[in-house]
Design an enzyme around this catalytic site. Structure first.
Site, PDB file in Angstrom:
ATOM      1  N   THR A 186       0.872  -1.168   0.000  1.00 27.69           N
ATOM      2  CA  THR A 186       0.000   0.000   0.000  1.00 27.69           C
ATOM      3  C   THR A 186       0.908   1.217   0.000  1.00 27.69           C
ATOM      4  O   THR A 186       1.959   1.211   0.645  1.00 27.69           O
ATOM      5  CB  THR A 186      -0.922   0.042   1.239  1.00 27.69           C
ATOM      6  OG1 THR A 186      -0.126   0.169   2.425  1.00 27.69           O
ATOM      7  CG2 THR A 186      -1.762  -1.222   1.341  1.00 27.69           C
ATOM      8  N   HIS A 187       0.518   2.233  -0.764  1.00 27.80           N
ATOM      9  CA  HIS A 187       1.367   3.423  -0.934  1.00 27.80           C
ATOM     10  C   HIS A 187       2.739   3.049  -1.491  1.00 27.80           C
ATOM     11  O   HIS A 187       3.723   3.781  -1.296  1.00 27.80           O
ATOM     12  CB  HIS A 187       1.542   4.179   0.394  1.00 27.80           C
ATOM     13  CG  HIS A 187       0.249   4.509   1.075  1.00 27.80           C
ATOM     14  ND1 HIS A 187      -0.500   5.610   0.755  1.00 27.80           N
ATOM     15  CD2 HIS A 187      -0.428   3.852   2.061  1.00 27.80           C
ATOM     16  CE1 HIS A 187      -1.585   5.647   1.512  1.00 27.80           C
ATOM     17  NE2 HIS A 187      -1.573   4.585   2.306  1.00 27.80           N
ATOM     18  N   LYS A 205      20.660  -2.530 -21.147  1.00 32.23           N
ATOM     19  CA  LYS A 205      19.266  -2.250 -20.844  1.00 32.23           C
ATOM     20  C   LYS A 205      18.310  -3.297 -21.418  1.00 32.23           C
ATOM     21  O   LYS A 205      18.507  -3.816 -22.520  1.00 32.23           O
ATOM     22  CB  LYS A 205      18.856  -0.877 -21.400  1.00 32.23           C
ATOM     23  CG  LYS A 205      19.527   0.293 -20.724  1.00 32.23           C
ATOM     24  CD  LYS A 205      19.108   0.445 -19.265  1.00 32.23           C
ATOM     25  CE  LYS A 205      17.652   0.742 -19.094  1.00 32.23           C
ATOM     26  NZ  LYS A 205      17.269   2.063 -19.651  1.00 32.23           N
ATOM     27  N   TYR A 255     -31.145  13.579 -35.290  1.00 34.78           N
ATOM     28  CA  TYR A 255     -29.837  13.394 -35.915  1.00 34.78           C
ATOM     29  C   TYR A 255     -29.234  14.736 -36.273  1.00 34.78           C
ATOM     30  O   TYR A 255     -29.904  15.649 -36.755  1.00 34.78           O
ATOM     31  CB  TYR A 255     -29.931  12.521 -37.162  1.00 34.78           C
ATOM     32  CG  TYR A 255     -28.575  12.256 -37.785  1.00 34.78           C
ATOM     33  CD1 TYR A 255     -27.717  11.307 -37.238  1.00 34.78           C
ATOM     34  CD2 TYR A 255     -28.124  12.985 -38.883  1.00 34.78           C
ATOM     35  CE1 TYR A 255     -26.452  11.080 -37.771  1.00 34.78           C
ATOM     36  CE2 TYR A 255     -26.869  12.765 -39.424  1.00 34.78           C
ATOM     37  CZ  TYR A 255     -26.038  11.809 -38.859  1.00 34.78           C
ATOM     38  OH  TYR A 255     -24.793  11.592 -39.385  1.00 34.78           O
ATOM     39  N   GLN A 312     -21.715  11.890 -37.140  1.00 34.97           N
ATOM     40  CA  GLN A 312     -20.848  11.108 -38.027  1.00 34.97           C
ATOM     41  C   GLN A 312     -19.510  10.820 -37.355  1.00 34.97           C
ATOM     42  O   GLN A 312     -18.880   9.789 -37.609  1.00 34.97           O
ATOM     43  CB  GLN A 312     -20.626  11.889 -39.326  1.00 34.97           C
ATOM     44  CG  GLN A 312     -19.654  11.230 -40.304  1.00 34.97           C
ATOM     45  CD  GLN A 312     -19.573  12.008 -41.599  1.00 34.97           C
ATOM     46  OE1 GLN A 312     -20.569  12.151 -42.313  1.00 34.97           O
ATOM     47  NE2 GLN A 312     -18.395  12.545 -41.907  1.00 34.97           N
ATOM     48  N   LYS A 342     -18.098   7.400 -34.811  1.00 33.29           N
ATOM     49  CA  LYS A 342     -17.560   6.085 -35.148  1.00 33.29           C
ATOM     50  C   LYS A 342     -16.041   5.964 -35.026  1.00 33.29           C
ATOM     51  O   LYS A 342     -15.551   4.934 -34.543  1.00 33.29           O
ATOM     52  CB  LYS A 342     -18.014   5.685 -36.560  1.00 33.29           C
ATOM     53  CG  LYS A 342     -19.517   5.517 -36.652  1.00 33.29           C
ATOM     54  CD  LYS A 342     -19.995   5.442 -38.080  1.00 33.29           C
ATOM     55  CE  LYS A 342     -21.468   5.747 -38.150  1.00 33.29           C
ATOM     56  NZ  LYS A 342     -21.791   7.147 -37.770  1.00 33.29           N
TER      57      LYS A 342
END
Length: 480
Positions: free
Chosen positions: A159-160, A293, A327, A332, A335
Site C-alpha cells: 500500500t502506498h 538495458k 440526428y 458522423q 464512429k
C-alpha cells in the site's frame, strides 16, 4: 432517372457539393468497415419489403444476390470505394444498382439514420463478442495458469508502494482476474443492450409505408429469450441515442485502466530493485546507447494506450452533450473513437496476454523480499488482541516495538524479550511464532483472503467460471 451519385438527396439542389466539401464530409474512409453489417441489414430489409408486398419475389431475390456478390467483391478487394458517395450505405447502393435495377427500390421505408443505427448495433454485438472471446477470455486463462503455477510463491503486498502484508502471487493475479472478469460482464451487457432493432424508425418519424419492423428484427436476430422480435420504442430516440456508444467506450476505457495497472505492477516487479519477474525478450527492447538495458516497452505502451481509450470516451461525451434531437451531422464523428477503441483494446489484450505468457517468476528474490518481519507486524497486533489487549492499544504497542527495533538496528522478531515485554507486558514467550510465514498465511482462511485454502478455492471457482464462459462463447459464435 437521376444519375447524380448523391441521388438520395441531390434532387433538391441545382449543383453538387464542392470537391472540398465532399472530401470534408465523407465518412466512407472509416465506416466502410460496417459493410458486412450494412449488407446483412439490407438483405433483411429486402426480405421484409417482399413479405409486406412492396417488392416482388424476383426483385427481393435479385437484391439479395446482388448484395451477396458485393460482399464477395469486398472480401476479394475488388470493391472501389468512392468518397463522392459520402458513406458506406451509398457506396453499396450504387454498386448494387450496377447489378440490378431493383436496387432503386431498396431504400423505401428506411433512412440512412436508422440504417446506420442498426449497423452499429450489429457491430457492437460482434465487437463485444470478439473482445471477450479473443481478448479477455484467453487473458483470463493465462492469469489462471499463472495463479495455479505460483500459488505457493509469497511476496510482499503493497500500500502506498510500501511493504504492507504478505500475499501469494496467485492472490495478486486473482485480483486482476476479478477486474477483467468485471470487464467481461460489461461487454456482455453491451451485447444484451445492443439487441434491440432500430430499423424502421426512418429519419425521425418512421414511415407511412406498410412495413413490418418485427419481421426485419427477427431476420437480424434481434429477439428475446422466447424468440420474439425486439424493436426500439421511440423513433426519435432510436436514431439519436448514443448510450450504447458510451457504454462500449466506457467498458473499453475501464478495461484499459485495468491493463495499465497490471502493466505498472509488472514494470515495478521487473526492475532491478524488485527483481520479482523476468520479462520475455520478445516483448522488451534495448537501448541505442546502453547495451545492458532491457526495457519493458510493451508494458509501457499498454500503460500509455489506456489514456487513448479514456480520451475516446471523452471525445464522445463532448460530441453529444449539446446536440438537440434528433440526428445531427456531428454524429458522423461518433464512429472513429469507437473503431479506434475496439482495435486498440483488442491488440492491448493480446499483447498483455503474450507478455504474461512469457514472464517468469524469480522465487529467490520473492522469498528474500517477503522475509521482512515487518510484513507481519499487524499479525503481532492480532496476537495481542487474542490475549485480551484492545486493538488500538495493541497497535500502539507494536508500533513502539518497531521503533525500538529500528533504534537497536535489529529486525522486529529479533528484539530482546526484556525490551519487548517492557513495552507490552501481555506478550507471551511464544510471540515470535507470529513471524512464521507459513503459519501466518494459513491463518488467513476467510473468503477473499490469501490463505492457501482460499486460494485453492478461488482457482477452482475460476476454472469452472471460465469453462462456462467458453461454452457461452461457442454458442455466441454459432449464433454469429
Amino acid at each position: 432517372m437521376v444519375t447524380n451519385k448523391q441521388a438520395t438527396w441531390g434532387g433538391r439542389f441545382s449543383e453538387g457539393p464542392a470537391e472540398l466539401m465532399q472530401h470534408f464530409s465523407e465518412s466512407v474512409s472509416f465506416d466502410k468497415r460496417l459493410a458486412p453489417f450494412d449488407i446483412e441489414g439490407s438483405i433483411a430489409h429486402a426480405r421484409m419489403l417482399h413479405h409486406v408486398g412492396l417488392l416482388t419475389a424476383k426483385e427481393a431475390d435479385d437484391i439479395e444476390q446482388g448484395l451477396r456478390s458485393i460482399l464477395e467483391d469486398i472480401a476479394n478487394g475488388e470493391m472501389v470505394w468512392d468518397e463522392a458517395l459520402e458513406d458506406v450505405h451509398m457506396n453499396i447502393e450504387q454498386a448494387l444498382l450496377k447489378k440490378t435495377p431493383a436496387a432503386a427500390k431498396l431504400h423505401m421505408g428506411r433512412s440512412r439514420n436508422d440504417q446506420v443505427a442498426t449497423d452499429m448495433r450489429m457491430f457492437f454485438r460482434h465487437a463485444c463478442l470478439m473482445l471477450v472471446g479473443e481478448g479477455i477470455y484467453p487473458l483470463l486463462r493465462v492469469l489462471l495458469e499463472l495463479s495455479d503455477d505460483f500459488r505457493d510463491v509469497i511476496i510482499p503486498g503493497y500500500t502506498h508502494l510500501q511493504r504492507a502484508q504478505p500475499v501469494s502471487v496467485a492472490h495478486h493475479f486473482l485480483a486482476y482476474m476479478e477486474m477483467f472478469g468485471r470487464d467481461q460482464e460489461r461487454f456482455l451487457r453491451v451485447i444484451e443492450d445492443a439487441s434491440v432493432c432500430p430499423l424502421g424508425s426512418g429519419a425521425i418519424a418512421g414511415t407511412t409505408l406498410p412495413i413490418n419492423r418485427g419481421f426485419a428484427a427477427k431476420e437480424l436476430g434481434f429477439v428475446d429469450e422466447e424468440g420474439f422480435p425486439v424493436v426500439t420504442a421511440n423513433s426519435m430516440d432510436a436514431v439519436s441515442d448514443r448510450d450504447l456508444f458510451f457504454d462500449f467506450l466506457h467498458a473499453c476505457a475501464v478495461c484499459g485502466t485495468h491493463i495499465s495497472r497490471i502493466a505498472e505492477d509488472l514494470i515495478i516487479w521487473s526492475s532491478s530493485e524488485f527483481g520479482f519477474v523476468t520479462l520475455p525478450d520478445a516483448f522488451t527492447t534495448g537501448s541505442s546507447l546502453m547495451p545492458q538495458k532491457k526495457n519493458p516497452d510493451s508494458l509501457e505502451l499498454l500503460r500509455g494506450k489506456s489514456a487513448r481509450l479514456q480520451g475516446n470516451l471523452q471525445t464522445l461525451f463532448t460530441l453529444v452533450k449539446g446536440l438537440p434531437l434528433t440526428y445531427n451531422r456531428d454524429l458522423q464523428e461518433d464512429k472513429p473513437p469507437v473503431f479506434d477503441s475496439y482495435d486498440t483494446l483488442l491488440m492491448c489484450l493480446e499483447v498483455l496476454r503474450e507478455t504474461l505468457h512469457g514472464t517468469s517468476m524469480n522465487p529467490i528474490r520473492c522469498a528474500k523480499a517477503v522475509s521482512d518481519p515487518l510484513l507481519l507486524a499487524t499479525d503481532l497486533a492480532d496476537y495481542l488482541v487474542l490475549k485480551g489487549v484492545p486493538f488500538r492499544e495493541a497497535h500502539h504497542a507494536v508500533g513502539a516495538m518497531v521503533s525500538a527495533s529500528e533504534k537497536a538496528d535489529v529486525h522486529l522478531d529479533q528484539l530482546d524479550d526484556e525490551t519487548a515485554k517492557a513495552i507490552c507486558p501481555a506478550l507471551g514467550d511464544d510471540w515470535r511464532e507470529v513471524f512464521e510465514l507459513e503459519r501466518a498465511m494459513a491463518a488467513r482462511k476467510e473468503p477473499g483472503m490469501p490463505g492457501p485454502d482460499q486460494i485453492n478455492a478461488q482457482i477452482e471457482r475460476w476454472e469452472a467460471r471460465l469453462d462456462n464462459l467458453g461454452d457461452l462463447l461457442v454458442d455466441g459464435d454459432e449464433e454469429e
